[in-house]
Design a protein around this motif. Sequence first.
Motif, short mmCIF file in Angstrom:
data_model
loop_
_atom_site.label_atom_id
_atom_site.label_comp_id
_atom_site.label_asym_id
_atom_site.label_seq_id
_atom_site.Cartn_x
_atom_site.Cartn_y
_atom_site.Cartn_z
N GLY A 1 57.75 55.38 10.60
CA GLY A 1 57.07 54.43 10.97
C GLY A 1 57.08 53.34 10.80
N PRO A 2 57.39 51.93 11.45
CA PRO A 2 56.61 50.93 11.20
C PRO A 2 55.70 50.99 10.77
CG PRO A 2 56.77 50.91 13.56
CD PRO A 2 57.04 52.46 13.46
N TYR A 3 55.93 49.74 9.84
CA TYR A 3 55.16 49.18 9.05
C TYR A 3 54.48 48.24 9.62
CZ TYR A 3 52.30 46.01 6.29
OH TYR A 3 50.31 45.98 5.84
N LEU A 4 52.89 48.57 9.70
CA LEU A 4 51.73 47.79 10.32
C LEU A 4 50.48 47.01 9.30
CD1 LEU A 4 51.66 50.08 13.51
CD2 LEU A 4 52.72 47.89 13.22
N PHE B 1 59.35 57.10 5.04
CA PHE B 1 58.45 55.94 4.61
C PHE B 1 58.84 54.87 5.55
CE2 PHE B 1 62.76 56.21 5.56
CZ PHE B 1 63.53 55.50 6.12
N MET B 2 57.83 53.79 5.25
CA MET B 2 57.45 52.87 6.38
C MET B 2 58.78 51.75 6.36
SD MET B 2 53.32 52.33 5.32
CE MET B 2 54.29 51.67 3.21
N VAL B 3 59.43 51.83 7.75
CA VAL B 3 60.39 50.88 7.61
C VAL B 3 60.14 49.01 8.07
CG1 VAL B 3 61.99 50.08 9.50
CG2 VAL B 3 61.41 52.54 9.34
N HIS C 1 57.61 59.81 0.35
CA HIS C 1 57.80 59.24 -0.69
C HIS C 1 57.86 57.43 -0.24
CE1 HIS C 1 62.25 58.74 1.62
NE2 HIS C 1 61.81 58.08 0.72
N GLU C 2 57.55 57.08 0.95
CA GLU C 2 57.02 55.54 0.42
C GLU C 2 58.66 54.97 0.41
OE1 GLU C 2 54.91 56.19 2.50
OE2 GLU C 2 53.03 57.40 2.37
N THR C 3 59.13 54.78 -0.79
CA THR C 3 60.35 54.59 -0.72
C THR C 3 60.95 54.91 -1.97
OG1 THR C 3 61.44 52.09 -2.10
CG2 THR C 3 58.81 52.78 -2.28
N LEU D 1 46.83 69.83 8.65
CA LEU D 1 45.49 69.10 8.00
C LEU D 1 46.20 67.84 7.55
CD1 LEU D 1 43.35 71.73 6.58
CD2 LEU D 1 43.21 70.27 8.24
N GLN D 2 45.57 67.11 7.50
CA GLN D 2 45.90 65.24 7.03
C GLN D 2 44.58 65.25 6.40
OE1 GLN D 2 47.85 61.61 9.09
NE2 GLN D 2 49.70 62.68 7.53
N GLY D 3 44.36 65.00 5.50
CA GLY D 3 43.49 63.39 5.27
C GLY D 3 43.90 62.91 3.77
N GLU E 1 41.78 54.35 10.33
CA GLU E 1 42.47 52.97 10.78
C GLU E 1 43.18 53.30 9.44
OE1 GLU E 1 41.54 50.13 13.70
OE2 GLU E 1 41.04 50.07 12.26
N LEU E 2 44.51 53.63 9.37
CA LEU E 2 45.29 53.48 8.46
C LEU E 2 46.07 51.47 8.43
CD1 LEU E 2 47.71 56.90 8.28
CD2 LEU E 2 45.84 56.16 7.09
N TYR E 3 46.17 51.19 9.89
CA TYR E 3 46.39 50.20 9.96
C TYR E 3 45.82 49.62 11.19
CZ TYR E 3 49.46 54.08 12.61
OH TYR E 3 49.39 54.72 13.42
N ASP E 4 45.87 48.19 12.57
CA ASP E 4 45.72 47.89 12.74
C ASP E 4 45.74 48.42 14.01
OD1 ASP E 4 43.96 45.94 11.19
OD2 ASP E 4 45.45 44.47 11.27
N TYR F 1 48.04 49.39 -1.75
CA TYR F 1 48.38 47.94 -1.51
C TYR F 1 48.37 47.73 0.26
CZ TYR F 1 48.29 46.99 -6.08
OH TYR F 1 48.78 47.26 -7.27
N TYR F 2 49.25 49.27 1.43
CA TYR F 2 49.16 48.73 2.40
C TYR F 2 48.52 49.49 3.81
CZ TYR F 2 52.03 52.95 0.85
OH TYR F 2 52.14 54.42 0.59
N CYS F 3 47.47 50.92 2.36
CA CYS F 3 47.17 51.54 3.69
C CYS F 3 45.07 50.91 3.39
CB CYS F 3 46.76 52.27 2.69
SG CYS F 3 46.13 54.00 4.09
N GLY F 4 44.89 51.16 5.60
CA GLY F 4 43.35 50.97 5.26
C GLY F 4 42.22 51.56 4.92
N1 5AD Z 1 51.32 50.52 8.28
C1 5AD Z 1 52.42 52.25 8.61
N2 5AD Z 1 52.05 53.34 7.74
C2 5AD Z 1 51.58 53.72 6.97
N3 5AD Z 1 50.82 54.23 6.58
C3 5AD Z 1 49.90 54.26 5.41
N4 5AD Z 1 49.53 52.85 5.74
C4 5AD Z 1 50.39 52.39 6.81
C5 5AD Z 1 50.62 50.90 7.96
N5 5AD Z 1 49.50 50.33 7.05
C6 5AD Z 1 51.72 55.43 6.27
C7 5AD Z 1 51.83 56.24 5.15
C8 5AD Z 1 51.60 57.30 4.69
C9 5AD Z 1 51.47 58.00 6.78
C10 5AD Z 1 49.75 58.56 6.01
O1 5AD Z 1 51.08 57.01 6.87
O2 5AD Z 1 53.64 56.12 4.96
O3 5AD Z 1 52.55 58.25 4.24
#
Ligand code: 5AD
Length: 350
Positions: free
Chosen positions: A233-236, A203-205, A164-166, A108-110, A309-312, A70-73
């Motif tokens: 890293g922070p959730y964005l 995990f995301m903070v 692990h994300e959470t 290598l990330q995908g 772009e996983l986040y803006d 749900y969080y990922c671009g």
């Molecule tokens: N904000 C921050 N981090 C994110 N990731 C994925 N979507 C977001 C987001 N919206 C992180 C996840 C994933 C990594 C590749 O990027 O933790 O494991």
Amino acid sequence: MPNMKSLIDTLEIKGTLSKEEFVELLSGYTEEDTEYAREKAAKTANQYFDNKVYTRGLIEFTNYCKNDCYYCGIRRSNTNVVRYRLSDEDILSCCEQGYELGFRTFVLQGGEDLRYSDEDMIRIISSIKKNYPDCALTLSIGEKSYDSYLAFYKAGADRYLLRHETANEEHYRKLHPASLSLQVRKQCLRDLKAIGYQVGTGFMVGSPYQTADNLAEDLLFIKELSPAMVGIGPYLPHHDTPFAEEKQGSMELTLFLISILRLMIPNALIPATTALGTIHPLGREKGIMSGANVVMPNLSPVSVRKQYELYDNKICTGEEAAECRFCLQNRMHQIGYEIVTARGDFVPLQ
Ligand code: 5AD
Ligand code: FES
């Protein structure tokens, strides 16, 4: 109530706290406490790594993904993403450029792209290792079977990143559709370790619905797994996801957690992530000064950067590999650190 500084002292000595203590620390800390932890963490990092910062060249080789987090671009349901795959030649040319710039680790990330069979991955892994035998190769391609992980390892992959994300079941279900499970995620991490990879998790903070209790569980899970690398890293928010309106994570808490992780695993490889650099112009510098010791600039072709772009507002989407390389070198110099050309393998404690 024990004061926060004495909890941080205990953490430094024992390398961990009880769940209750972690919750207390994470819900009651002040700026003064984060500074106290930061100084200890920076000192610990300096003891193990001096003022050296390892660098990893990140190659985002596909943005196709079968998952719908749900969080990922780049989630499957986001039809606004222009999807791409790099050819073998493209990937090798990223490595070539990277090698010339002094990178000795390629990541290598995908997304979880079903188009790549195990044979495809083995071909790519083998050709990178054949051309660059002195480089470490890290994979970050999600959940696979034990046999696939083993085959990739035998083909030459050295490390694997899988956040692990959470670590909390209920929280995991709030961030992911039912097709994904925390149990599987944890099993993947255990498999990777058993095979012999240097494993990274994280995990995301400030992800939506995250509590101090959840973070305490993340830390305890990490302690138990004892990974070589921990990326946070922070959730964005990303505008095209179900969590578009959720608020972003806190930089201060991310930095505090980096310091905590450094005190928990003194010899860990901890990146100052792109998300940290995105939330604040000096986020990565602050990350290093809080105990991180790795930076991971992008080596992907500029033509596709924007599409991963996983986040803006993700930084560095317009810069060439060389620009990021030297930009980071300058940034590290500014704060008294030095980027090194070394594989930077995890060295277990005696
Ligand atoms: N904000 C921050 N981090 C994110 N990731 C994925 N979507 C977001 C987001 N919206 C992180 C996840 C994933 C990594 C590749 O990027 O933790 O494991
Ligand atoms: Fe990419 Fe600074 S690191 S522009």
